[in-house]
Structure formats: C-alpha cells, structure tokens
Design an enzyme around this catalytic site. Structure first.
Site, mmCIF file in Angstrom:
data_model
loop_
_atom_site.group_PDB
_atom_site.id
_atom_site.type_symbol
_atom_site.label_atom_id
_atom_site.label_comp_id
_atom_site.label_asym_id
_atom_site.label_seq_id
_atom_site.Cartn_x
_atom_site.Cartn_y
_atom_site.Cartn_z
ATOM 1 N N ASP A 1 -1.037 0.318 6.566
ATOM 2 C CA ASP A 1 0.107 0.500 7.061
ATOM 3 C C ASP A 1 0.830 1.553 6.350
ATOM 4 O OD1 ASP A 1 -0.245 -2.005 8.485
ATOM 5 O OD2 ASP A 1 0.708 -3.268 6.510
HETATM 6 N N1 URA Z 1 -3.243 -6.006 5.534
HETATM 7 C C1 URA Z 1 -1.893 -5.500 5.757
HETATM 8 O O1 URA Z 1 -0.789 -6.482 5.891
HETATM 9 N N2 URA Z 1 -1.714 -4.294 5.748
HETATM 10 C C2 URA Z 1 -2.541 -3.153 5.429
HETATM 11 O O2 URA Z 1 -2.257 -2.170 5.485
HETATM 12 C C3 URA Z 1 -3.768 -3.615 5.140
HETATM 13 C C4 URA Z 1 -3.992 -4.916 5.115
#
Ligand code: URA
Length: 239
Positions: free
Chosen positions: A105
């Site tokens: 993310d």
């Molecule tokens: N899980 C999440 O919530 N975000 C990420 O970036 C990776 C795994």
C-alpha cells in the site's frame, strides 16, 4: 519477444551456441516440461519455463531482479494517473522495463521486489505457492490472547476465511503494540483489514521478509540487485 532456444540457452551462460544445439539434439532440454529436440524451436523469455537436465535455467544478462526498501508515500505501480510518486522513481540506471512483484500500500514500507521476469513475478504472487510474507505491524491497543488466536486461525474477509497466520507480539508500547505477522496469501490490504476487523487498527506497517529474503542493511529508499543464487533459490521455491 520470441527467441531461438539455442540463443536463449547461450544467454543463460550454459554453453556456446554450438554446445546449446548439442544439448537440444541430445534431448537434455525441456520447454514447459516437454523435451524439445528441434533446433528451430523458439521460446518467450520470462514466459516459457526452460530446463536443462531438469533444472530451470535463467538468462544471465537480460533479467533484472531488485530488492527495494520501499518508503511510505510511494505507489506500487509503474505509472500513477494521479501523479503520485511511484516506486520506479527510486530506481536509477536500470534500462530494462521492470515492474513490482505484488503490491504494498501507499503507506506500507519495506521489502518489495522489482523485476522484468514475468514468470517469476507471476509465480511468486500466485497463492498456490504460499510464499510466506512477514510484516511488522504497529497496532492500536493491546490484543488479547483470544484475539491473537482468532487472527492465527483465520478470520472472514470478503466472505472468505484467511489462511492460518503466525502472529506474535514483539513489544507492548505505551498505547500500541508491535506485532509480527506471517501470511501466506496476498489479499488486498490483508494485514490492515485483519487487524481492523478485530478492533486494532494498524498505525504503521512494514514488510520485513519475503520467503528467505530480508531487508538486511538496506535503508529506506535504497535497493540492491538480487544475487544469482538468490534468484535460483526463488525459482526453486516456485517450480
Ligand atoms: N497487507 C496490507 O494491509 N498492506 C500491505 O501493503 C501489505 C499487506
């Protein structure tokens, strides 16, 4: 782009073009698990799986494999229509067209692979291979033992139970808890949603490990090339 098999093998550093022809003609080369003895055969690098004596071979020159310590605030795409910085902007002097393997993310930091090897990228992200991914998550509050067990056993996200996860508390802080989570799938925003569901929103998230790869001494925003050994080890995990 398709390439003649003997040229591809030569690029893998296995043999001269002449020797590669010999390997093919003597039945020691398989393409997508089928033995190939015809010299005119072509392969799609990065898409077809080529083996010599049963062992996967990878070109030495063209494919690029980078391990990046992604900072927060960068999108994990090649291009962002909203003009936000992308992880590719952190990588210099790489002429090949590389792209991220899976996704972190915008606000997640940590270990991200970038490559131009489509076969590896596809297989590493395919749930079938269950590649373990380890995260350090700073979560609000203190999860009870029962909550930790719920997360370990799997909770329902989008109507489907998450696969069993390893979860352990690293440290209790004044208002928050630092936990380590190992998951084997990669659903969208999985770690954040798992903790949100049990009432402990994630405040900070960092991926610290992917299979056997760790960040080592890489600082945030830095990257390094994987070694040939590391690439081979990754291929062994997914073949
Ligand atoms: N899980 C999440 O919530 N975000 C990420 O970036 C990776 C795994």
């Amino acid at each position: 782009m398709a390439e003649r098999l003997q040229k591809y093998l030569a690029r893998c550093g296995l043999a001269s073009r002449r020797k590669a022809e010999n390997l093919i003609q003597t039945g020691r080369v398989q393409v997508n698990q089928k033995t190939v003895t015809v010299l005119g055969t072509t392969v799609e690098p990065g898409r077809d799986e080529v083996r010599v004596d049963g062992k996967i071979v990878v070109p030495e020159d063209k494919p690029v494999y980078l391990l990046l310590n992604k900072p927060k605030g960068y999108v994990t795409t090649v291009k962002d229509e909203r003009g936000r910085p992308t992880v590719l902007e952190l990588v210099n002097n790489i002429p090949e067209r590389i792209y991220p393997v899976g996704r972190l993310d915008l606000d997640t930091e940590g270990l991200l692979l970038l490559t131009n090897d489509g076969l590896l990228a596809h297989r590493l992200t395919h749930p079938k291979h269950e590649i373990p991914k380890t995260y350090h998550a700073l979560i609000q509050g203190y999860p009870s033992r029962a909550t930790l067990n719920r997360l370990r056993q799997g909770i329902i996200l989008d109507g489907k139970k998450t696969a069993p996860a390893q979860v352990r508390v690293i440290k209790n802080l004044s208002l928050d808890t630092l936990v380590e989570v190992v998951i084997h799938e990669g659903r969208n925003r999985q770690v954040r949603r798992m903790f949100a569901q049990v009432g402990h929103p994630v405040i900070g998230l960092k991926r610290v490990r992917l299979a056997f790869l760790t960040l080592g001494k890489l600082k945030v925003g830095e990257y390094r090339h994987l070694t040939k050994k590391e690439v081979e080890r990754l291929y062994n995990l997914i073949s």
